[in-house]
Design a protein around this motif. Structure first.
Motif, PDB file in Angstrom:
ATOM      1  N   SER A  93       0.827  -1.209   0.000  1.00  0.00           N
ATOM      2  CA  SER A  93       0.000   0.000   0.000  1.00  0.00           C
ATOM      3  C   SER A  93       0.863   1.262   0.000  1.00  0.00           C
ATOM      4  N   LEU A  94       2.133   1.137   0.345  1.00  0.00           N
ATOM      5  CA  LEU A  94       3.026   2.292   0.361  1.00  0.00           C
ATOM      6  C   LEU A  94       3.398   2.698  -1.055  1.00  0.00           C
ATOM      7  N   LEU A  95       3.527   3.988  -1.270  1.00  0.00           N
ATOM      8  CA  LEU A  95       4.077   4.487  -2.523  1.00  0.00           C
ATOM      9  C   LEU A  95       5.576   4.709  -2.383  1.00  0.00           C
ATOM     10  N   ALA A  96       6.033   4.980  -1.150  1.00  0.00           N
ATOM     11  CA  ALA A  96       7.456   5.150  -0.885  1.00  0.00           C
ATOM     12  C   ALA A  96       7.726   4.985   0.601  1.00  0.00           C
ATOM     13  N   ALA A  97       8.917   4.492   0.909  1.00  0.00           N
ATOM     14  CA  ALA A  97       9.446   4.456   2.273  1.00  0.00           C
ATOM     15  C   ALA A  97      10.713   5.294   2.269  1.00  0.00           C
ATOM     16  N   ILE A  98      10.856   6.152   3.276  1.00  0.00           N
ATOM     17  CA  ILE A  98      12.007   7.045   3.363  1.00  0.00           C
ATOM     18  C   ILE A  98      12.688   6.801   4.699  1.00  0.00           C
ATOM     19  N   GLU A  99      13.990   6.655   4.665  1.00  0.00           N
ATOM     20  CA  GLU A  99      14.775   6.449   5.877  1.00  0.00           C
ATOM     21  C   GLU A  99      15.847   7.526   5.999  1.00  0.00           C
ATOM     22  N   VAL A 100      16.051   7.976   7.237  1.00  0.00           N
ATOM     23  CA  VAL A 100      17.175   8.846   7.585  1.00  0.00           C
ATOM     24  C   VAL A 100      18.159   7.948   8.313  1.00  0.00           C
ATOM     25  N   VAL A 101      19.369   7.860   7.795  1.00  0.00           N
ATOM     26  CA  VAL A 101      20.355   6.923   8.323  1.00  0.00           C
ATOM     27  C   VAL A 101      20.676   7.252   9.776  1.00  0.00           C
ATOM     28  N   SER A 102      20.656   6.231  10.594  1.00  0.00           N
ATOM     29  CA  SER A 102      20.990   6.343  12.007  1.00  0.00           C
ATOM     30  C   SER A 102      22.504   6.340  12.174  1.00  0.00           C
ATOM     31  N   ARG A 103      22.993   7.172  13.078  1.00  0.00           N
ATOM     32  CA  ARG A 103      24.432   7.172  13.374  1.00  0.00           C
ATOM     33  C   ARG A 103      24.858   5.870  14.014  1.00  0.00           C
ATOM     34  N   SER A 104      23.976   5.284  14.826  1.00  0.00           N
ATOM     35  CA  SER A 104      24.367   4.108  15.595  1.00  0.00           C
ATOM     36  C   SER A 104      24.288   2.807  14.801  1.00  0.00           C
ATOM     37  N   ASN A 105      23.502   2.779  13.720  1.00  0.00           N
ATOM     38  CA  ASN A 105      23.340   1.527  12.979  1.00  0.00           C
ATOM     39  C   ASN A 105      23.073   1.808  11.502  1.00  0.00           C
ATOM     40  N   PRO A 106      24.034   2.389  10.771  1.00  0.00           N
ATOM     41  CA  PRO A 106      23.791   2.741   9.366  1.00  0.00           C
ATOM     42  C   PRO A 106      23.519   1.545   8.469  1.00  0.00           C
ATOM     43  N   ASP A 107      24.067   0.374   8.803  1.00  0.00           N
ATOM     44  CA  ASP A 107      23.838  -0.806   7.961  1.00  0.00           C
ATOM     45  C   ASP A 107      22.372  -1.225   7.954  1.00  0.00           C
ATOM     46  N   ASN A 108      21.629  -0.875   8.995  1.00  0.00           N
ATOM     47  CA  ASN A 108      20.207  -1.203   9.011  1.00  0.00           C
ATOM     48  C   ASN A 108      19.501  -0.541   7.830  1.00  0.00           C
ATOM     49  N   ASP A 109      19.861   0.712   7.505  1.00  0.00           N
ATOM     50  CA  ASP A 109      19.237   1.425   6.389  1.00  0.00           C
ATOM     51  C   ASP A 109      19.894   1.097   5.053  1.00  0.00           C
ATOM     52  N   TRP A 110      21.222   1.019   5.033  1.00  0.00           N
ATOM     53  CA  TRP A 110      21.940   0.828   3.768  1.00  0.00           C
ATOM     54  C   TRP A 110      21.994  -0.624   3.307  1.00  0.00           C
ATOM     55  N   VAL A 111      21.876  -1.568   4.210  1.00  0.00           N
ATOM     56  CA  VAL A 111      21.973  -2.985   3.835  1.00  0.00           C
ATOM     57  C   VAL A 111      20.649  -3.709   4.098  1.00  0.00           C
TER      58      VAL A 111
END
Length: 179
Positions: A93-111
């Motif tokens: 149902s989403l048209l887009a998901a947007i993430e702001v990279v966390s300093r403590s766990n960037p791999d969660n967003d990038w990987v």
């Protein structure tokens, strides 16, 4: 795993999500720069979209029960009509998901989320990285031997205009994390 997350969610700091590999616990709560980035992106998107398509922050989560994945994007674009149901949002149902990279766990967003969102069927994934002042927008899910992946990747540098789905926003004045 979802039952475990629901039972302990109120008693732990940070954010809990479920991936194919297990539970991800981002220990720190988002800082002011993280939240300001999400707010500015949300507001800029909403200025370009019709009123029936909000850029939403907050709860509920986005869940693909068939994949065993539960994620909590920083901002989502979803039709108001799809917000009327109880429980987690359906990823398709989403048209887009947007993430702001966390300093403590960037791999969660990038990987992790770069792997999970196409698997869940989220058609567009945008990443804003205040550590580097860069980001990317991913779209066009296609099948690969390793599973669904995004076929199109458009990188950007803060200060440039960026297209997220059908909408273009400025990335000027987005905050950076201190070095």
């Amino acid at each position: 795993m979802r039952d475990v997350v629901e039972r302990v969610r109120e008693d732990v700091t940070g954010k809990l999500e479920i991936t194919r590999e297990g539970i991800v616990h981002d220990l720190t709560t988002p800082n002011g720069r993280h939240e300001l980035t999400a707010l500015r992106v949300r507001r800029r998107l909403e200025h370009t979209m019709p009123s029936e398509l909000p850029a939403h922050t907050g709860t509920p989560d986005v869940e693909a029960p068939d994949q065993g994945i539960l994620r909590h994007p920083d901002v989502i674009v979803v039709a108001l009509s799809d917000m009327a149901d109880d429980g987690p949002f359906a990823p398709r149902s989403l048209l887009a998901a947007i993430e702001v990279v966390s300093r403590s766990n960037p791999d969660n967003d990038w990987v992790g989320k770069m792997r999970d969102y196409p698997l869940m069927g989220v058609p567009c994934y945008a990443v804003f990285d205040p550590r580097t002042g860069t980001g990317t927008v991913l779209s066009d899910i296609h099948d690969t031997p390793e599973g669904p992946r995004y076929a199109i990747r458009k990188d950007f540098v803060y200060g440039e205009d960026v297209a997220i789905g059908e909408w273009t926003i400025s990335t000027t004045d987005l905050p950076r994390y201190p070095q």
